[in-house]
Write a protein that holds these residues in place. Structure first.
Motif, PDB file in Angstrom:
ATOM      1  N   GLU A 218      72.492 -22.218 -45.588  1.00 37.78           N
ATOM      2  CA  GLU A 218      73.273 -21.759 -44.446  1.00 37.78           C
ATOM      3  C   GLU A 218      74.703 -21.460 -44.895  1.00 37.78           C
ATOM      4  O   GLU A 218      75.142 -21.890 -45.966  1.00 37.78           O
ATOM      5  CB  GLU A 218      73.282 -22.818 -43.346  1.00 37.78           C
ATOM      6  CG  GLU A 218      71.904 -23.164 -42.789  1.00 37.78           C
ATOM      7  CD  GLU A 218      71.284 -22.005 -42.007  1.00 37.78           C
ATOM      8  OE1 GLU A 218      72.069 -21.153 -41.521  1.00 37.78           O
ATOM      9  OE2 GLU A 218      70.056 -21.967 -41.874  1.00 37.78           O
TER      10      GLU A 218
ATOM     11  N   GLN B  17      66.125 -24.962 -53.134  1.00 33.66           N
ATOM     12  CA  GLN B  17      66.776 -23.650 -53.268  1.00 33.66           C
ATOM     13  C   GLN B  17      67.416 -23.483 -54.648  1.00 33.66           C
ATOM     14  O   GLN B  17      67.304 -22.434 -55.275  1.00 33.66           O
ATOM     15  CB  GLN B  17      67.829 -23.493 -52.170  1.00 33.66           C
ATOM     16  CG  GLN B  17      67.231 -23.380 -50.775  1.00 33.66           C
ATOM     17  CD  GLN B  17      68.267 -23.579 -49.676  1.00 33.66           C
ATOM     18  OE1 GLN B  17      69.393 -24.029 -49.925  1.00 33.66           O
ATOM     19  NE2 GLN B  17      67.891 -23.254 -48.437  1.00 33.66           N
TER      20      GLN B  17
ATOM     21  N   ASN C  94      63.702 -14.230 -48.427  1.00 37.97           N
ATOM     22  CA  ASN C  94      63.367 -15.317 -47.505  1.00 37.97           C
ATOM     23  C   ASN C  94      64.620 -16.133 -47.163  1.00 37.97           C
ATOM     24  O   ASN C  94      65.159 -16.848 -48.008  1.00 37.97           O
ATOM     25  CB  ASN C  94      62.323 -16.233 -48.154  1.00 37.97           C
ATOM     26  CG  ASN C  94      61.728 -17.213 -47.162  1.00 37.97           C
ATOM     27  OD1 ASN C  94      62.322 -17.500 -46.113  1.00 37.97           O
ATOM     28  ND2 ASN C  94      60.556 -17.741 -47.477  1.00 37.97           N
TER      29      ASN C  94
ATOM     30  N   LYS D  75      64.921 -18.833 -45.617  1.00 36.60           N
ATOM     31  CA  LYS D  75      64.710 -20.275 -45.743  1.00 36.60           C
ATOM     32  C   LYS D  75      65.005 -20.773 -47.158  1.00 36.60           C
ATOM     33  O   LYS D  75      65.215 -21.976 -47.358  1.00 36.60           O
ATOM     34  CB  LYS D  75      63.274 -20.626 -45.365  1.00 36.60           C
ATOM     35  CG  LYS D  75      62.954 -20.388 -43.893  1.00 36.60           C
ATOM     36  CD  LYS D  75      61.523 -20.790 -43.575  1.00 36.60           C
ATOM     37  CE  LYS D  75      61.212 -20.559 -42.097  1.00 36.60           C
ATOM     38  NZ  LYS D  75      59.811 -20.940 -41.760  1.00 36.60           N
ATOM     39  N   LEU D  76      64.991 -19.851 -48.118  1.00 39.75           N
ATOM     40  CA  LEU D  76      65.262 -20.223 -49.507  1.00 39.75           C
ATOM     41  C   LEU D  76      66.722 -20.004 -49.881  1.00 39.75           C
ATOM     42  O   LEU D  76      67.099 -20.115 -51.043  1.00 39.75           O
ATOM     43  CB  LEU D  76      64.352 -19.422 -50.452  1.00 39.75           C
ATOM     44  CG  LEU D  76      62.851 -19.653 -50.263  1.00 39.75           C
ATOM     45  CD1 LEU D  76      62.056 -18.786 -51.233  1.00 39.75           C
ATOM     46  CD2 LEU D  76      62.505 -21.122 -50.448  1.00 39.75           C
ATOM     47  N   GLN D  77      67.534 -19.703 -48.866  1.00 39.43           N
ATOM     48  CA  GLN D  77      68.967 -19.538 -49.064  1.00 39.43           C
ATOM     49  C   GLN D  77      69.705 -20.530 -48.157  1.00 39.43           C
ATOM     50  O   GLN D  77      69.256 -20.815 -47.054  1.00 39.43           O
ATOM     51  CB  GLN D  77      69.391 -18.116 -48.718  1.00 39.43           C
ATOM     52  CG  GLN D  77      68.675 -17.044 -49.522  1.00 39.43           C
ATOM     53  CD  GLN D  77      68.991 -15.655 -49.011  1.00 39.43           C
ATOM     54  OE1 GLN D  77      70.140 -15.341 -48.698  1.00 39.43           O
ATOM     55  NE2 GLN D  77      67.976 -14.802 -48.926  1.00 39.43           N
TER      56      GLN D  77
ATOM     57  N   GLN E  49      63.383 -15.014 -53.276  1.00 42.10           N
ATOM     58  CA  GLN E  49      64.403 -15.878 -52.691  1.00 42.10           C
ATOM     59  C   GLN E  49      65.407 -15.080 -51.857  1.00 42.10           C
ATOM     60  O   GLN E  49      65.830 -15.524 -50.792  1.00 42.10           O
ATOM     61  CB  GLN E  49      65.148 -16.643 -53.792  1.00 42.10           C
ATOM     62  CG  GLN E  49      66.154 -17.650 -53.234  1.00 42.10           C
ATOM     63  CD  GLN E  49      66.759 -18.505 -54.311  1.00 42.10           C
ATOM     64  OE1 GLN E  49      67.098 -18.027 -55.394  1.00 42.10           O
ATOM     65  NE2 GLN E  49      66.895 -19.804 -54.042  1.00 42.10           N
TER      66      GLN E  49
END
Length: 257
Positions: free
Chosen positions: A122, A131, A116, A118-120, A113
């Motif tokens: 914004e 997430q 990547n 995308k797994l966190q 996580q």
């Protein structure tokens, strides 16, 4: 408590353990080394999760602090449950392997996580359902694993030593506690330093490597360990003691009459 003669220890193949070949100071020392490495990982991450939850996952300070409190509470409360399971149904060796793998899988998930984006979330958002699910799955897999290790590893190490030598047992647990302290010192110097200089991905990656090495070292001692078979349900033994005490009390009352 049973003495050494009444206790039966076995080797990895279920045969009776041989004094001088199975157990002893060497196998017990492995437990100390492994504990130092596992505590390095647990403390290095657990005590700094607040920063990770705030900076990378964008939780509020209050929520992040509460999450860490729940994580720590789960870890240490679980030791009671796992201690009962290990004593009643599994060997402490098997218990350690299962829960060490569980902690390792949790760390791997957190590492993935942190790698990547995308797994966190914004910077101006809170974590999505996916997430948050990944985060809590990894977090509590680590908590359950660490709790299981803390419940099984000290007893496994103690089982390698002769119970008729209390001085030796006491010395082992002194060294075991020293290993815990060494793990804490290394955690706040090595792991935290990597996190601050390289980031959370490398911090988690280092933790995965250290815990995987600890698991390998522990398993390498398998031919030299001795094991005590599970003694059955602890609840049954506790119930028998309570019933026996109650019957004794009734008998004494009748005798007084």
């Amino acid at each position: 408590m049973q003495n050494e003669k009444e206790e039966r220890f076995e080797d990895r193949k279920g045969r009776e353990a041989i004094l001088g070949k199975h157990g002893g100071i060497g196998p017990a020392s492995i437990a100390c080394v492994v504990e130092m490495m596992e505590n390095l990982v647990f403390v290095g991450n657990g005590f700094n999760f607040v920063e990770y939850f705030m900076s990378s996952m964008h939780y509020s300070p209050a929520t992040a602090a509460n999450m860490v409190t729940n994580f720590m509470g789960t870890t240490f409360l679980l030791t009671l449950v796992v201690g009962f399971i290990a004593d009643s149904f599994l060997t402490y060796f098997t218990t350690f392997i299962i829960f060490c793998c569980l902690e390792l899988m949790g760390l791997i998930l957190l590492t993935f996580q942190s790698y990547n984006p995308k797994l966190q979330p914004e910077s101006d958002e809170t974590p999505s359902t996916l997430q948050a699910t990944i985060l809590f799955t990894g977090l509590y897999a680590m908590a359950f694993g660490a709790g299981g290790i803390k419940a099984s590893l000290p007893t496994h190490g103690g089982d390698q030593l002769d119970r008729r030598n209390p001085r030796l047992i006491s010395r082992f647990f002194n060294w075991f506690y020293f290993s815990i302290c060494c793990g804490c010192i290394l955690a706040v110097t090595i792991v935290v330093s990597i996190e601050e200089s390289k980031g959370w991905f490398w911090s988690f990656t280092t933790s995965v490597g250290i815990l995987a090495l600890a698991l390998f070292i522990f398993m390498a001692g398998l031919p030299f360990y001795r094991f005590k078979s599970p003694t059955g349900s602890s609840l049954k033994r506790i119930t028998k003691v309570i019933v026996s005490a109650h019957e004794t009390e009734i008998s004494l009352i009748w005798m007084r009459r």
